[in-house]
Design a protein around this motif. Structure first.
Motif, short mmCIF file in Angstrom:
data_model
loop_
_atom_site.label_atom_id
_atom_site.label_comp_id
_atom_site.label_asym_id
_atom_site.label_seq_id
_atom_site.Cartn_x
_atom_site.Cartn_y
_atom_site.Cartn_z
N GLY A 83 55.56 36.16 75.78
CA GLY A 83 55.57 34.98 74.73
C GLY A 83 54.68 33.76 75.23
N THR A 84 54.01 33.91 76.20
CA THR A 84 52.98 32.88 76.99
C THR A 84 51.82 33.30 77.39
OG1 THR A 84 53.62 32.89 79.36
CG2 THR A 84 55.17 31.70 77.69
N SER A 85 50.89 32.48 77.82
CA SER A 85 49.56 32.80 78.29
C SER A 85 49.66 32.77 79.78
CB SER A 85 48.53 31.94 77.55
OG SER A 85 48.69 30.56 77.91
N VAL A 86 50.75 32.54 80.49
CA VAL A 86 50.98 32.34 81.84
C VAL A 86 51.04 33.57 82.48
CG1 VAL A 86 52.41 31.32 83.70
CG2 VAL A 86 52.05 30.08 81.22
N TRP A 87 50.22 34.02 83.56
CA TRP A 87 50.40 35.20 84.49
C TRP A 87 51.23 34.82 85.77
CZ3 TRP A 87 48.63 40.07 83.29
CH2 TRP A 87 48.13 40.06 82.00
N TRP A 88 52.19 35.32 86.04
CA TRP A 88 53.05 35.09 87.34
C TRP A 88 53.32 36.28 87.97
CZ3 TRP A 88 53.57 29.96 87.84
CH2 TRP A 88 54.64 29.43 88.65
N SER A 91 59.02 39.31 89.27
CA SER A 91 60.20 39.29 90.01
C SER A 91 61.38 40.22 89.38
CB SER A 91 60.79 37.67 90.17
OG SER A 91 61.03 37.26 88.72
N GLY A 92 62.27 40.33 90.01
CA GLY A 92 63.59 41.17 89.69
C GLY A 92 64.18 40.79 88.37
N SER A 93 64.09 39.57 88.05
CA SER A 93 65.08 38.88 86.87
C SER A 93 63.96 39.18 85.62
CB SER A 93 65.29 37.42 87.36
OG SER A 93 64.08 36.69 87.45
N SER A 94 62.60 39.20 85.89
CA SER A 94 61.45 38.84 84.96
C SER A 94 60.20 39.95 85.46
CB SER A 94 61.08 37.55 84.51
OG SER A 94 60.20 37.56 83.60
N ALA A 95 60.21 41.08 84.91
CA ALA A 95 59.17 42.01 85.50
C ALA A 95 58.04 41.57 84.53
CB ALA A 95 59.55 43.63 84.90
N GLY A 96 57.88 40.86 83.55
CA GLY A 96 56.60 40.41 83.09
C GLY A 96 56.05 41.85 82.00
N GLU A 97 54.91 41.34 81.62
CA GLU A 97 54.19 42.29 80.66
C GLU A 97 52.85 42.58 81.16
OE1 GLU A 97 53.99 40.68 76.71
OE2 GLU A 97 55.98 40.91 76.59
N PHE A 197 36.12 31.71 84.88
CA PHE A 197 36.96 30.99 83.77
C PHE A 197 37.92 30.31 84.37
CE2 PHE A 197 35.53 35.18 82.21
CZ PHE A 197 35.10 34.90 80.99
N HIS A 198 38.31 29.37 83.36
CA HIS A 198 39.23 28.16 83.71
C HIS A 198 40.65 28.78 83.72
CE1 HIS A 198 36.11 25.03 82.46
NE2 HIS A 198 36.19 24.99 83.91
N SER A 199 40.90 29.88 82.98
CA SER A 199 42.37 30.36 82.68
C SER A 199 42.14 31.96 82.74
CB SER A 199 42.95 29.95 81.73
OG SER A 199 42.47 30.57 80.45
N VAL A 200 43.19 32.56 83.16
CA VAL A 200 43.34 33.96 83.10
C VAL A 200 43.15 34.34 81.41
CG1 VAL A 200 44.51 36.23 83.39
CG2 VAL A 200 44.70 34.38 85.23
N ASP A 201 43.78 33.61 80.77
CA ASP A 201 43.93 34.09 79.26
C ASP A 201 42.53 34.06 78.59
OD1 ASP A 201 45.66 34.63 76.89
OD2 ASP A 201 44.89 32.82 76.38
N ALA A 202 41.86 33.03 79.23
CA ALA A 202 40.54 32.99 78.66
C ALA A 202 39.67 34.18 78.96
CB ALA A 202 39.76 31.57 78.95
N ALA A 203 39.86 34.83 80.13
CA ALA A 203 38.95 35.72 80.78
C ALA A 203 39.31 36.94 80.16
CB ALA A 203 39.27 36.02 82.03
N ILE A 204 40.71 37.22 79.63
CA ILE A 204 41.08 38.43 78.85
C ILE A 204 40.57 38.25 77.41
CG2 ILE A 204 43.15 39.81 78.15
CD1 ILE A 204 44.26 38.86 80.48
N LYS A 205 40.73 37.27 76.96
CA LYS A 205 40.20 37.01 75.55
C LYS A 205 38.86 37.34 75.44
CE LYS A 205 43.70 33.82 73.69
NZ LYS A 205 44.02 32.45 73.47
N LYS A 206 37.99 36.86 76.39
CA LYS A 206 36.42 37.04 76.36
C LYS A 206 36.14 38.29 76.83
CE LYS A 206 32.13 35.61 76.24
NZ LYS A 206 31.65 34.75 77.21
N LEU A 207 36.89 38.98 77.78
CA LEU A 207 36.19 40.21 78.45
C LEU A 207 37.24 41.63 78.22
CD1 LEU A 207 34.90 38.59 81.64
CD2 LEU A 207 33.45 39.30 79.71
N GLY A 208 38.30 41.32 77.85
CA GLY A 208 39.50 42.26 77.72
C GLY A 208 38.91 43.39 77.08
#
Length: 221
Positions: A83-88, A91-97, A197-208
Motif C-alpha cells: 500500500g505504499t511506495s516504500v521499499w524496505w 522481516s518476519g512480521s512483514s514479508a512485503g511485496e 533516480f531520487h526514489s525506487v518508485d520513480a525508477a520502477i515507474k520509468k523502467l519497470g
C-alpha cells in the motif's frame, strides 16, 4: 621525592571514578559483548602499558572493529511495503511485496576495497537467483562513499546485469561524495543520467517491465 607521583595517582583515581559509568558498562556487557571486550582490553592496556600506548591500542582496536563490521555487509533484497511506495528490508512480521521482473537491492555500508568483492558477489548472486529479471535497482541511500576498487566492482556488476538482459538503475544515492565518485570513475556515464533516480518508485515507474526501454546503457558494449 615520592609525593608528586603519589599525588598524581590520587588525582587520576579521583578522575577515573568520575569517568567510569558502571551502569553504561553493564548495558554494554549485556547488549554488545564484543564492544565490552574492547573496553576491557583498553582498560588493561592503559594500566599495564604507558597511558599513550594504551589509548593508542584502544583507538586501533575500535577502528579495526569498525572495518570488520563493514567487511561483513551483504547486499540485501528489498520488498515493497504493501500500500505504499516504500521499499524496505523484509522481516518476519512483514514479508512485503515483490514486483515481477524487478529486483531492488540495497547495500548498507560505504563501498570500499574492504567489501567490494562481497558486494559484487552478493549482488550478482541476487541477480542470478531472480527469475526473468528485467530491471535491477540499487537502493544506494547508505552508500556514502565509493573508492576505486569498489567502483570497478560496481562496473563489473553492471556488466553482469546487462549480460542477463536486465537494465541497471541507481536510486536514492544521497551522498554528494558518492555522486562525485560516480562521475569521477565514469559510472554515471555507464549507467546513464536517465537511470539515476531520487526514489525506487520513480525508477520502477520509468523502467519497470512493460515500460519502453532505451536501446542500451551508455558506455557499455
Amino acid at each position: 621525592a615520592d609525593v608528586p607521583q603519589a599525588a598524581l595517582a590520587g588525582v587520576l583515581m579521583y578522575v577515573a571514578q568520575r569517568i567510569l559509568r558502571w551502569r553504561v558498562a553493564a548495558n554494554v556487557y549485556r547488549q554488545a559483548p564484543v564492544e565490552f571486550a574492547l573496553i576491557l582490553i583498553t582498560m588493561v592496556a592503559i594500566v599495564v602499558l604507558p597511558i599513550e600506548t594504551g589509548v593508542a591500542i584502544g583507538i586501533g582496536l575500535s577502528l579495526l572493529h569498525g572495518i570488520w563490521g563493514s567487511t561483513r555487509t551483504e547486499p540485501i533484497e528489498l520488498a515493497q511495503v504493501p500500500g505504499t511506495s516504500v521499499w524496505w528490508p523484509p522481516s518476519g512480521s512483514s514479508a512485503g511485496e515483490q514486483r515481477s521482473g524487478v529486483l531492488v537491492a540495497a547495500f548498507q555500508a560505504p563501498l570500499s576495497f574492504v567489501n567490494a568483492d562481497r558486494f559484487k558477489r552478493g549482488l550478482s548472486d541476487l541477480i542470478d537467483a531472480s527469475e526473468d529479471v528485467q530491471l535491477v535497482v540499487l537502493e544506494a541511500s547508505n552508500i556514502v562513499e565509493i573508492d576505486y576498487t569498489a567502483a570497478q566492482a560496481l562496473i563489473d556488476t553492471i556488466r553482469h546485469c546487462r549480460d542477463k538482459g536486465a537494465v541497471f538503475a541507481i536510486a536514492r544515492m544521497e551522498s554528494l561524495r558518492a555522486q562525485a565518485a560516480l562521475k569521477r570513475f565514469g559510472i554515471a556515464d555507464i549507467v546513464g543520467a536517465e537511470r539515476i533516480f531520487h526514489s525506487v518508485d520513480a525508477a520502477i515507474k520509468k523502467l519497470g517491465p512493460g515500460k519502453p526501454q532505451l536501446k542500451k546503457q551508455d558506455g557499455m558494449p
